[in-house]
Design a protein around this motif. Structure first.
Motif, PDB file in Angstrom:
ATOM      1  N   UNK A  77       0.792  -1.029   0.339  1.00 23.96           N
ATOM      2  CA  UNK A  77      -0.255  -0.172  -0.165  1.00 23.96           C
ATOM      3  C   UNK A  77       0.585   1.154   0.148  1.00 23.96           C
ATOM      4  N   UNK A  78       0.827   2.214  -0.755  1.00 20.21           N
ATOM      5  CA  UNK A  78       1.281   3.639  -0.783  1.00 20.21           C
ATOM      6  C   UNK A  78       0.601   4.181  -0.276  1.00 20.21           C
ATOM      7  N   UNK A  79       0.455   4.654   0.931  1.00 18.10           N
ATOM      8  CA  UNK A  79      -0.527   5.928   1.180  1.00 18.10           C
ATOM      9  C   UNK A  79      -0.780   6.775   0.461  1.00 18.10           C
ATOM     10  N   UNK A  80      -0.922   6.644  -0.446  1.00 18.52           N
ATOM     11  CA  UNK A  80      -2.032   7.880  -1.531  1.00 18.52           C
ATOM     12  C   UNK A  80      -3.161   7.205  -1.466  1.00 18.52           C
ATOM     13  N   UNK A  81      -3.571   6.509  -1.394  1.00 19.46           N
ATOM     14  CA  UNK A  81      -4.549   5.157  -1.409  1.00 19.46           C
ATOM     15  C   UNK A  81      -4.101   4.636  -2.689  1.00 19.46           C
ATOM     16  N   UNK A  82      -3.526   4.278  -3.598  1.00 19.41           N
ATOM     17  CA  UNK A  82      -2.868   3.643  -4.220  1.00 19.41           C
ATOM     18  C   UNK A  82      -3.151   1.857  -4.088  1.00 19.41           C
ATOM     19  N   UNK A  83      -3.671   1.450  -4.448  1.00 15.65           N
ATOM     20  CA  UNK A  83      -2.830  -0.065  -4.246  1.00 15.65           C
ATOM     21  C   UNK A  83      -2.451  -1.099  -5.615  1.00 15.65           C
TER      22      UNK A  83
END
Length: 179
Positions: free
Chosen positions: A76-82
């Motif tokens: 999980x990239x905490x830019x809400x990209x999965x």
């Protein structure tokens, strides 16, 4: 744009509680004062998906003046990209669309970008054998700096000296000229 071609990339690595986030905050603040635009990427090395409320290091980066921040952990990239997982090169490709002069990376020890290594205890010495592209070491007083290193080494209390060295490094272009 090729990764790292038009912006400086600098990794800050070390074990937990070695001072990585504090050093990045100092670098962001100083670079921002000099008019440089800074982005940060943090590897969430404690396992699990980084939660918004626990992404305190990213928040510290942002409060220090970073124009773009991200934390990655367990895919999980905490830019809400999965996606299944993230490679540093993929995150840097996303960052290529932002106008930044410097990207500071906290973690990703095995990548080959220029690194600052923080050493807190004698057990941390293993990092010097495991890592590549180390440009300097910042050590804590209880770290036994013996034998002396062949790369620049600064006590954590020599902030003026290591900041001067690192800011020069961040300003320097890939051909050695200062921007």
């Amino acid at each position: 744009m090729a990764l790292g071609q038009h912006r400086k990339i600098l990794q800050i690595v070390g074990y937990q509680n070695s001072g990585k986030t504090t050093l990045i905050e100092q670098l962001i603040k100083q670079a921002s004062l000099e008019g440089l635009r800074v982005g940060t990427i943090k590897h969430h090395g404690h396992g699990g998906v980084p939660m918004i409320e626990t992404s305190k290091d990213s928040s510290r980066h942002e409060q220090a003046g970073a124009i773009v921040t991200a934390v990655e952990g367990e895919g999980t990239l905490r830019m809400s990209i999965h996606q299944n997982s993230w490679r540093l090169a993929e995150i840097l490709a996303i960052y290529a669309s932002f106008s930044m002069d410097i990207v500071l990376i906290e973690g990703y020890k095995q990548e080959h970008y220029p690194k600052v290594v923080l050493l807190r205890t004698a057990q941390d010495q293993v990092l010097l054998q495991q890592l590549t592209n180390i440009i300097c070491v910042i050590y804590w007083p209880n770290y036994p700096l013996d034998p002396p290193l062949t790369i620049p080494a600064y006590s954590i209390y020599e902030e003026r000296k290591y900041m001067e060295f690192l800011l020069k490094e961040m300003r320097e272009d890939h051909d050695g000229s200062v921007v």
